[in-house]
Design a protein around this motif. Structure first.
Motif, PDB file in Angstrom:
ATOM      1  N   ALA A  32     -10.943  -9.218  -2.606  1.00  0.00           N
ATOM      2  CA  ALA A  32      -9.904  -8.240  -2.948  1.00  0.00           C
ATOM      3  C   ALA A  32     -10.396  -7.441  -4.150  1.00  0.00           C
ATOM      4  N   CYS A  33     -10.849  -6.241  -3.906  1.00  0.00           N
ATOM      5  CA  CYS A  33     -11.406  -5.400  -4.984  1.00  0.00           C
ATOM      6  C   CYS A  33     -10.270  -4.623  -5.630  1.00  0.00           C
ATOM      7  N   ILE A  34      -9.448  -5.351  -6.380  1.00  0.00           N
ATOM      8  CA  ILE A  34      -8.274  -4.753  -7.016  1.00  0.00           C
ATOM      9  C   ILE A  34      -8.426  -4.875  -8.524  1.00  0.00           C
ATOM     10  N   ASP A  35      -7.716  -4.034  -9.250  1.00  0.00           N
ATOM     11  CA  ASP A  35      -7.880  -3.998 -10.715  1.00  0.00           C
ATOM     12  C   ASP A  35      -7.011  -5.030 -11.430  1.00  0.00           C
ATOM     13  N   ALA A  36      -5.908  -5.375 -10.812  1.00  0.00           N
ATOM     14  CA  ALA A  36      -4.968  -6.323 -11.430  1.00  0.00           C
ATOM     15  C   ALA A  36      -4.372  -7.179 -10.312  1.00  0.00           C
ATOM     16  N   PRO A  37      -3.834  -8.348 -10.677  1.00  0.00           N
ATOM     17  CA  PRO A  37      -3.207  -9.177  -9.634  1.00  0.00           C
ATOM     18  C   PRO A  37      -2.127  -8.401  -8.881  1.00  0.00           C
ATOM     19  N   ILE A  38      -2.011  -8.688  -7.592  1.00  0.00           N
ATOM     20  CA  ILE A  38      -0.960  -8.073  -6.775  1.00  0.00           C
ATOM     21  C   ILE A  38      -0.125  -9.203  -6.194  1.00  0.00           C
ATOM     22  N   THR A  39       1.170  -9.146  -6.427  1.00  0.00           N
ATOM     23  CA  THR A  39       2.061 -10.143  -5.815  1.00  0.00           C
ATOM     24  C   THR A  39       2.571  -9.588  -4.487  1.00  0.00           C
ATOM     25  N   ILE A  40       2.318 -10.360  -3.445  1.00  0.00           N
ATOM     26  CA  ILE A  40       2.728  -9.957  -2.091  1.00  0.00           C
ATOM     27  C   ILE A  40       3.938 -10.802  -1.719  1.00  0.00           C
ATOM     28  N   GLU A  41       5.039 -10.115  -1.527  1.00  0.00           N
ATOM     29  CA  GLU A  41       6.288 -10.818  -1.219  1.00  0.00           C
ATOM     30  C   GLU A  41       6.279 -11.282   0.245  1.00  0.00           C
ATOM     31  N   PRO A  42       7.080 -12.304   0.550  1.00  0.00           N
ATOM     32  CA  PRO A  42       7.172 -12.753   1.946  1.00  0.00           C
ATOM     33  C   PRO A  42       7.486 -11.575   2.866  1.00  0.00           C
ATOM     34  N   GLY A  43       6.730 -11.434   3.922  1.00  0.00           N
ATOM     35  CA  GLY A  43       6.956 -10.353   4.886  1.00  0.00           C
ATOM     36  C   GLY A  43       6.259  -9.058   4.540  1.00  0.00           C
ATOM     37  N   GLN A  44       5.746  -8.949   3.309  1.00  0.00           N
ATOM     38  CA  GLN A  44       5.117  -7.688   2.873  1.00  0.00           C
ATOM     39  C   GLN A  44       3.663  -7.603   3.352  1.00  0.00           C
ATOM     40  N   THR A  45       3.219  -6.378   3.607  1.00  0.00           N
ATOM     41  CA  THR A  45       1.827  -6.121   3.994  1.00  0.00           C
ATOM     42  C   THR A  45       1.227  -5.118   3.016  1.00  0.00           C
ATOM     43  N   VAL A  46       0.057  -5.437   2.511  1.00  0.00           N
ATOM     44  CA  VAL A  46      -0.609  -4.586   1.516  1.00  0.00           C
ATOM     45  C   VAL A  46      -2.023  -4.279   2.006  1.00  0.00           C
ATOM     46  N   LEU A  47      -2.437  -3.026   1.882  1.00  0.00           N
ATOM     47  CA  LEU A  47      -3.796  -2.656   2.278  1.00  0.00           C
ATOM     48  C   LEU A  47      -4.712  -2.877   1.068  1.00  0.00           C
ATOM     49  N   VAL A  48      -5.638  -3.791   1.205  1.00  0.00           N
ATOM     50  CA  VAL A  48      -6.476  -4.208   0.072  1.00  0.00           C
ATOM     51  C   VAL A  48      -7.910  -3.714   0.275  1.00  0.00           C
ATOM     52  N   PRO A  49      -8.452  -2.979  -0.699  1.00  0.00           N
ATOM     53  CA  PRO A  49      -9.846  -2.535  -0.564  1.00  0.00           C
ATOM     54  C   PRO A  49     -10.821  -3.684  -0.818  1.00  0.00           C
ATOM     55  N   THR A  50     -11.954  -3.626  -0.148  1.00  0.00           N
ATOM     56  CA  THR A  50     -12.985  -4.659  -0.342  1.00  0.00           C
ATOM     57  C   THR A  50     -14.098  -4.169  -1.258  1.00  0.00           C
ATOM     58  N   GLY A  51     -14.051  -2.885  -1.638  1.00  0.00           N
ATOM     59  CA  GLY A  51     -15.102  -2.335  -2.491  1.00  0.00           C
ATOM     60  C   GLY A  51     -16.396  -2.055  -1.759  1.00  0.00           C
ATOM     61  N   LEU A  52     -16.351  -2.151  -0.433  1.00  0.00           N
ATOM     62  CA  LEU A  52     -17.558  -1.961   0.369  1.00  0.00           C
ATOM     63  C   LEU A  52     -17.281  -1.019   1.530  1.00  0.00           C
TER      64      LEU A  52
END
Ligand code: DUT
Ligand code: MG
Length: 149
Positions: A32-52
């Protein structure tokens, strides 16, 4: 070993290129190439970059993004598209659709390994239109037609 072209989109990935964890591994872990922690709530979908970005460049191959077993089983973190299919001509950023299918919020940490990439052979086919198929043992039977045991 076959090699494929990779672009490092996030400098943090320079020393963290995906690698097979053991000689027999099938998957390359994606982070997960993210700058800060991301809290994913139940049922939520987040598009996460891989840095590649990868360019497979050969239509006889594709890559699939699959969940990591531990993340899926223990934390409910799987994929919003169930399986990600990476075309051989795709050159854009490799993204992980990250779905919390569980009952508890999950906090994804920067650079945490969250999914895995598997490169697979692909057979591209054309269609030959027919009125009747040649006979086969199964015929049209499906959906449990061979019984339960
Ligand atoms: O988990 C995924 C799935 C896909 N992709 C990229 C690579 C793939 O080659 C491209 C298109 O994916 P797909 O064909 O599955 O999506 P689509 O909804 O059919 O989009 P398109 O119209 O661009 O083909 O998106 C990812 O980065 N991650
Ligand atoms: Mg498509």
């Amino acid at each position: 070993m076959k090699t494929i072209d990779v672009k490092i989109l996030d400098p943090r990935m320079q020393d963290l290129l995906p690698a097979y964890a053991t000689p027999g591994s099938a998957g390359l872990d994606l982070r997960a190439c993210i700058d800060a922690p991301i809290t994913i709530e139940p049922g939520q979908t987040v598009l996460v970059p891989t840095g590649l970005a990868i360019h497979i460049g050969d239509p006889a191959y594709a890559a699939m993004i699959l969940p990591r077993s531990g993340m899926g089983h223990k934390n409910g973190i799987v994929l919003g598209n169930l399986v990600g299919l990476i075309d051989s001509d795709y050159q854009g950023p490799l993204m992980v659709s990250t779905w919390n299918r569980g009952q508890n919020a999950f906090t994804l940490q920067p650079m945490e390994r969250l999914a895995q990439l598997v490169v697979v052979p692909v057979l591209q086919v054309g269609f030959s239109v027919v009125e009747e198929f040649g006979a086969s043992e199964r015929g049209e039977g499906g959906f449990g037609s061979t019984g339960k045991h």
